[in-house]
Design a protein around this motif. Structure first.
Motif, PDB file in Angstrom:
ATOM      1  N   TYR A 149       0.821  -1.205   0.000  1.00 56.20           N
ATOM      2  CA  TYR A 149       0.000   0.000   0.000  1.00 56.20           C
ATOM      3  C   TYR A 149       0.858   1.261   0.000  1.00 56.20           C
ATOM      4  O   TYR A 149       0.546   2.232  -0.698  1.00 56.20           O
ATOM      5  CB  TYR A 149      -0.956   0.009   1.190  1.00 56.20           C
ATOM      6  CG  TYR A 149      -2.156  -0.885   1.016  1.00 56.20           C
ATOM      7  CD1 TYR A 149      -3.018  -0.721  -0.056  1.00 56.20           C
ATOM      8  CD2 TYR A 149      -2.432  -1.891   1.931  1.00 56.20           C
ATOM      9  CE1 TYR A 149      -4.135  -1.531  -0.219  1.00 56.20           C
ATOM     10  CE2 TYR A 149      -3.540  -2.706   1.776  1.00 56.20           C
ATOM     11  CZ  TYR A 149      -4.386  -2.525   0.706  1.00 56.20           C
ATOM     12  OH  TYR A 149      -5.491  -3.329   0.541  1.00 56.20           O
ATOM     13  N   SER A 158       0.968   4.372  -3.047  1.00 58.49           N
ATOM     14  CA  SER A 158       0.419   5.671  -2.637  1.00 58.49           C
ATOM     15  C   SER A 158       1.418   6.783  -2.906  1.00 58.49           C
ATOM     16  O   SER A 158       2.596   6.536  -3.108  1.00 58.49           O
ATOM     17  CB  SER A 158       0.090   5.644  -1.147  1.00 58.49           C
ATOM     18  OG  SER A 158      -0.821   4.616  -0.867  1.00 58.49           O
ATOM     19  N   TRP A 194      -8.348   1.274   3.790  1.00 61.20           N
ATOM     20  CA  TRP A 194      -7.145   0.811   4.455  1.00 61.20           C
ATOM     21  C   TRP A 194      -6.359   2.009   4.979  1.00 61.20           C
ATOM     22  O   TRP A 194      -6.547   3.142   4.519  1.00 61.20           O
ATOM     23  CB  TRP A 194      -6.278  -0.024   3.507  1.00 61.20           C
ATOM     24  CG  TRP A 194      -5.911   0.718   2.257  1.00 61.20           C
ATOM     25  CD1 TRP A 194      -6.584   0.714   1.074  1.00 61.20           C
ATOM     26  CD2 TRP A 194      -4.802   1.601   2.081  1.00 61.20           C
ATOM     27  NE1 TRP A 194      -5.968   1.544   0.167  1.00 61.20           N
ATOM     28  CE2 TRP A 194      -4.865   2.103   0.765  1.00 61.20           C
ATOM     29  CE3 TRP A 194      -3.766   2.017   2.900  1.00 61.20           C
ATOM     30  CZ2 TRP A 194      -3.922   2.989   0.263  1.00 61.20           C
ATOM     31  CZ3 TRP A 194      -2.828   2.908   2.399  1.00 61.20           C
ATOM     32  CH2 TRP A 194      -2.917   3.377   1.078  1.00 61.20           C
ATOM     33  N   ARG A 200      -7.217  -2.848   7.433  1.00 61.19           N
ATOM     34  CA  ARG A 200      -8.138  -2.753   6.304  1.00 61.19           C
ATOM     35  C   ARG A 200      -9.497  -3.232   6.793  1.00 61.19           C
ATOM     36  O   ARG A 200      -9.581  -4.172   7.583  1.00 61.19           O
ATOM     37  CB  ARG A 200      -7.614  -3.635   5.173  1.00 61.19           C
ATOM     38  CG  ARG A 200      -8.469  -3.713   3.962  1.00 61.19           C
ATOM     39  CD  ARG A 200      -7.813  -4.492   2.842  1.00 61.19           C
ATOM     40  NE  ARG A 200      -7.239  -5.754   3.283  1.00 61.19           N
ATOM     41  CZ  ARG A 200      -6.149  -6.318   2.747  1.00 61.19           C
ATOM     42  NH1 ARG A 200      -5.514  -5.739   1.756  1.00 61.19           N
ATOM     43  NH2 ARG A 200      -5.697  -7.468   3.197  1.00 61.19           N
TER      44      ARG A 200
END
Length: 154
Positions: free
Chosen positions: A21, A25, A86, A134
């Motif tokens: 993640y 990002s 998340w 999450r």
């Protein structure tokens, strides 16, 4: 991947998922202590190796980073259908980026600061802790209309 108790429906993310993640990002929030006052700054970032890297200019944020105190960094998001969200939190020590400048181009060739101005300080956060979670988004009927939570604060 481990999960929290079933009633919470919150999944605790494995470190590998947290890094997945983070790498996907580019917008996050940096929390620092400015003396005794907490401050939060939005920023764009990239992941180089296992460090969060960003540019900054002189000011409150840089002074707080140079104080030697630990910082927290958070990024979050949701899936394409807005049914799952998340959050990943990185805690660690900030310092000057001391990696190879070529790795910056490889990690994020299009990652430039959004705000105009010279951002000549390249900072990295070396994590001491990475955690994430999450969970499915509750239907609106589960959280609206507002309820009186005053008793919870007593």
């Amino acid at each position: 991947m481990s999960s929290s108790p079933p009633e919470s429906h919150t999944e605790v993310l494995a470190p590998a998922d947290c890094w997945k993640y983070l790498k996907a990002s580019y917008i996050g929030r940096l929390a620092v202590l400015n003396g005794a006052v907490p401050e939060i700054f939005p920023l764009n970032f990239m992941i180089v190796g296992e460090a969060v890297v960003f540019r900054t200019a002189p000011g409150t944020k840089l002074r707080a980073l140079l104080s030697g105190a630990a910082v927290a960094f958070e990024t979050d998001g949701m899936n394409a259908y807005a049914t799952e969200v998340w959050s990943v939190v990185v805690k660690g020590m900030p310092g000057p980026f001391n990696g190879d400048p070529e790795t910056l181009q490889e990690a994020g060739p299009d990652r430039e600061p959004w705000q105009p101005g010279l951002k000549e300080h390249l900072v990295q956060i070396v994590p001491t802790e990475v955690s994430g979670r999450r969970f499915a988004v509750s239907p609106r009927t589960r959280w609206w209309p507002p309820q009186d939570f005053a008793a919870d604060w007593l």
